[in-house]
Enzyme design. Sequence first.
Site, PDB file in Angstrom:
ATOM      1  N   ASP A  91     -11.119   5.227 -25.215  1.00 41.36           N
ATOM      2  CA  ASP A  91     -11.342   3.765 -25.388  1.00 41.36           C
ATOM      3  C   ASP A  91     -12.816   3.560 -24.290  1.00 41.36           C
ATOM      4  O   ASP A  91     -12.708   3.646 -23.325  1.00 41.36           O
ATOM      5  CB  ASP A  91     -10.271   2.918 -24.790  1.00 41.36           C
ATOM      6  CG  ASP A  91     -10.445   1.454 -24.537  1.00 41.36           C
ATOM      7  OD1 ASP A  91     -11.413   0.794 -25.432  1.00 41.36           O
ATOM      8  OD2 ASP A  91      -9.868   0.961 -23.589  1.00 41.36           O
TER       9      ASP A  91
ATOM     10  N   LYS B  35      11.147  14.099 -18.771  1.00 43.11           N
ATOM     11  CA  LYS B  35      11.818  13.924 -19.979  1.00 43.11           C
ATOM     12  C   LYS B  35      11.631  15.049 -21.052  1.00 43.11           C
ATOM     13  O   LYS B  35      12.131  14.945 -22.046  1.00 43.11           O
ATOM     14  CB  LYS B  35      11.059  12.424 -20.573  1.00 43.11           C
ATOM     15  CG  LYS B  35      11.340  11.249 -19.882  1.00 43.11           C
ATOM     16  CD  LYS B  35      10.978   9.918 -20.306  1.00 43.11           C
ATOM     17  CE  LYS B  35      11.473   8.760 -19.510  1.00 43.11           C
ATOM     18  NZ  LYS B  35      11.181   8.707 -18.168  1.00 43.11           N
TER      19      LYS B  35
ATOM     20  N   LEU C  69     -13.909   0.600 -23.267  1.00 45.88           N
ATOM     21  CA  LEU C  69     -13.956  -0.392 -22.475  1.00 45.88           C
ATOM     22  C   LEU C  69     -13.299   0.115 -21.106  1.00 45.88           C
ATOM     23  O   LEU C  69     -13.657   0.015 -20.235  1.00 45.88           O
ATOM     24  CB  LEU C  69     -12.977  -1.566 -22.894  1.00 45.88           C
ATOM     25  CG  LEU C  69     -12.768  -2.750 -21.732  1.00 45.88           C
ATOM     26  CD1 LEU C  69     -14.363  -3.286 -21.621  1.00 45.88           C
ATOM     27  CD2 LEU C  69     -11.892  -3.826 -22.431  1.00 45.88           C
TER      28      LEU C  69
END
Length: 332
Positions: free
Chosen positions: A39, A127, A41
């Site tokens: 990304d 996890k 941004l």
Amino acid sequence: MFDNKSILITGGTGSFGKRFITYLLANFKPTRVVVFSRDELKQFEMQQSFKHPSLRFFIGDVRDAPRLKTALRDIDFVIHAAALKQVPAAEYNPNECIKTNINGAQNVIDACIEEGVHRVIALSTDKAANPVNLYGATKLASDKLFIAANNIAGASGPRFAVVRYGNVVGSRGSVVPFYHQLLEQGVEKLPVTHEGMTRFWITLDEGVQFVLNSFKRMQGGEIFVPKIPSIRILDLVESISGKREYELVGIRPGEKLHEVMVPQEMSHHSFEFDDHFVITPAIKFFDKNVEYDKNKLGEVGKKVEENFEYHSGTNHHFLTVDELKELDKSSL
Ligand SMILES: NC(=O)c1ccc[n+]([C@@H]2O[C@H](COP(=O)([O-])OP(=O)(O)OC[C@H]3O[C@@H](n4cnc5c(N)ncnc54)[C@H](OP(=O)(O)O)[C@@H]3O)[C@@H](O)[C@H]2O)c1
């Protein structure tokens, strides 16, 4: 260790990446620090706040093998932090999670070997131990790929290791910012999925230090697990909202009551050191002379007892409500 070296962090605009890079730039003189993520941004915002001459920003997707190879040219150290990590999103979009977390991992490995990187650490999660959700299963597959990569790399190639830890206090998308947001919205009772739930708890700074130490300790093939405290969910609710009132919403798909970092089934090849555990590869491969009871720093570990399990519910160290309040203040 990182002076005059080049380091690339996949997912460098994420919670871990930003904190790691802050530490790196403040304590070392690296030649280049490359942020690799998708990304523009997030990269732009990071560029504005960091403004450091060694920092480089590469737009790229770990699913894109040629782009990774270009980004890894003349890189010495890699931290693979890019991942899709939201459990419900992974259940709903399994193939997207597989493409990023498993295929992306293999692309990182291939590019590191082709470009002759020196050391690689991939971030994993509790996890991934005895996984019950797709996110955890993809991270377990990724862990296996990184450990086995030592085999493909050969004796003189890059060395790969994994760092596995639990919930990071205040990281993007985690429960602490979620609870704060709900309180700001005026919610009276915070949602709790199960009253008995426990989690391993680590701060971003502790995670960063543990990764740095793992680079110093690694021989290749280790899963490094820090000794960290656990929390009880009701203590967390009290520390954030100031009261022990909550709304029971039921366990979510793919959610466990407790987490495990060193599964019982791995006890026969796990070692305990002063502040961490090491799960060693199930098979011996690239270098038959690697002895994991002593690491590169000279620290000596001992085999854990048969059937030992490092489990958030039976952990010896739980944070108190007051300690959780302190941590919350310092992580904001
Ligand atoms: N946070 C925790 O509680 C926790 C606990 C245990 C382990 N971990 C592990 O630690 C690592 C870092 O976590 P985090 O909290 O820093 O995550 P995060 O804040 O969500 O950041 C993830 C980063 O990965 C990038 N990314 C995502 N998909 C990508 C792709 N396909 N190609 C390139 N970059 C991609 C994101 O940027 P773009 O979206 O711009 O690409 C972002 O920079 C993950 O591997 C996670 O599994 C986290």
